[in-house]
Motif scaffolding. Sequence first.
Motif, mmCIF file in Angstrom:
data_model
loop_
_atom_site.group_PDB
_atom_site.id
_atom_site.type_symbol
_atom_site.label_atom_id
_atom_site.label_comp_id
_atom_site.label_asym_id
_atom_site.label_seq_id
_atom_site.Cartn_x
_atom_site.Cartn_y
_atom_site.Cartn_z
ATOM 1 N N GLU A 1 -0.317 7.666 -2.398
ATOM 2 C CA GLU A 1 -1.407 7.597 -3.366
ATOM 3 C C GLU A 1 -2.778 7.713 -2.706
ATOM 4 O OE1 GLU A 1 -0.998 4.098 -5.670
ATOM 5 O OE2 GLU A 1 0.844 4.756 -6.623
ATOM 6 N N LEU A 2 -2.849 7.435 -1.409
ATOM 7 C CA LEU A 2 -4.125 7.473 -0.710
ATOM 8 C C LEU A 2 -4.436 8.834 -0.095
ATOM 9 C CD1 LEU A 2 -3.930 4.025 1.085
ATOM 10 C CD2 LEU A 2 -5.111 4.597 -1.033
ATOM 11 N N GLN A 3 -3.538 9.804 -0.253
ATOM 12 C CA GLN A 3 -3.774 11.127 0.304
ATOM 13 C C GLN A 3 -4.907 11.828 -0.432
ATOM 14 O OE1 GLN A 3 -0.261 13.480 0.316
ATOM 15 N NE2 GLN A 3 0.806 12.184 1.765
ATOM 16 N N MET A 4 -5.638 12.625 0.316
ATOM 17 C CA MET A 4 -6.753 13.375 -0.262
ATOM 18 C C MET A 4 -6.375 14.865 -0.281
ATOM 19 S SD MET A 4 -8.935 11.028 -0.909
ATOM 20 C CE MET A 4 -10.554 11.667 -1.039
ATOM 21 N N ASN A 5 -5.508 15.263 -1.186
ATOM 22 C CA ASN A 5 -5.061 16.643 -1.297
ATOM 23 C C ASN A 5 -5.953 17.409 -2.267
ATOM 24 O OD1 ASN A 5 -2.908 16.190 0.402
ATOM 25 N ND2 ASN A 5 -1.512 15.691 -1.254
ATOM 26 N N THR A 6 -6.066 18.694 -2.024
ATOM 27 C CA THR A 6 -6.830 19.538 -2.936
ATOM 28 C C THR A 6 -5.921 20.268 -3.911
ATOM 29 O OG1 THR A 6 -6.774 21.330 -1.319
ATOM 30 C CG2 THR A 6 -8.681 19.858 -1.271
ATOM 31 N N LYS A 7 -4.612 20.103 -3.757
ATOM 32 C CA LYS A 7 -3.671 20.761 -4.663
ATOM 33 C C LYS A 7 -3.663 20.058 -6.013
ATOM 34 C CE LYS A 7 -0.356 21.963 -1.091
ATOM 35 N NZ LYS A 7 1.030 21.785 -0.675
ATOM 36 N N VAL B 1 0.855 -1.187 0.000
ATOM 37 C CA VAL B 1 0.000 0.000 0.000
ATOM 38 C C VAL B 1 0.892 1.238 0.000
ATOM 39 C CG1 VAL B 1 -1.730 1.294 1.282
ATOM 40 C CG2 VAL B 1 -1.854 -1.187 1.208
ATOM 41 N N ASN B 2 0.703 2.102 -0.963
ATOM 42 C CA ASN B 2 1.456 3.339 -1.062
ATOM 43 C C ASN B 2 0.629 4.450 -0.414
ATOM 44 O OD1 ASN B 2 2.954 5.562 -1.710
ATOM 45 N ND2 ASN B 2 3.127 5.099 -3.881
#
Length: 69
Positions: A52-58, A48-49
């Motif tokens: 890749e699972l981050q929820m960024n708005t950028k 699991v990376n």
Amino acid sequence: MVLNTNPLVNIKNTLDIQYVMKGGTLYDAMTLDEIWPKAVPYGPHYWVNADELQMNTKGVDTYDKPKKP
């Protein structure tokens, strides 16, 4: 393998696995946690990376500029 649904009804039910037994140890099929003979969590999932699972708005074309001192 212990299945949740009957594969004789639909062959796709073979993908609905609840438990797996290997070498006398019972594992949860979704998390690979040991269930029997003693409950032991699997640990970190190396595949699991987290990035890749981050929820960024950028946007993907932005970067963080270093702060000036």
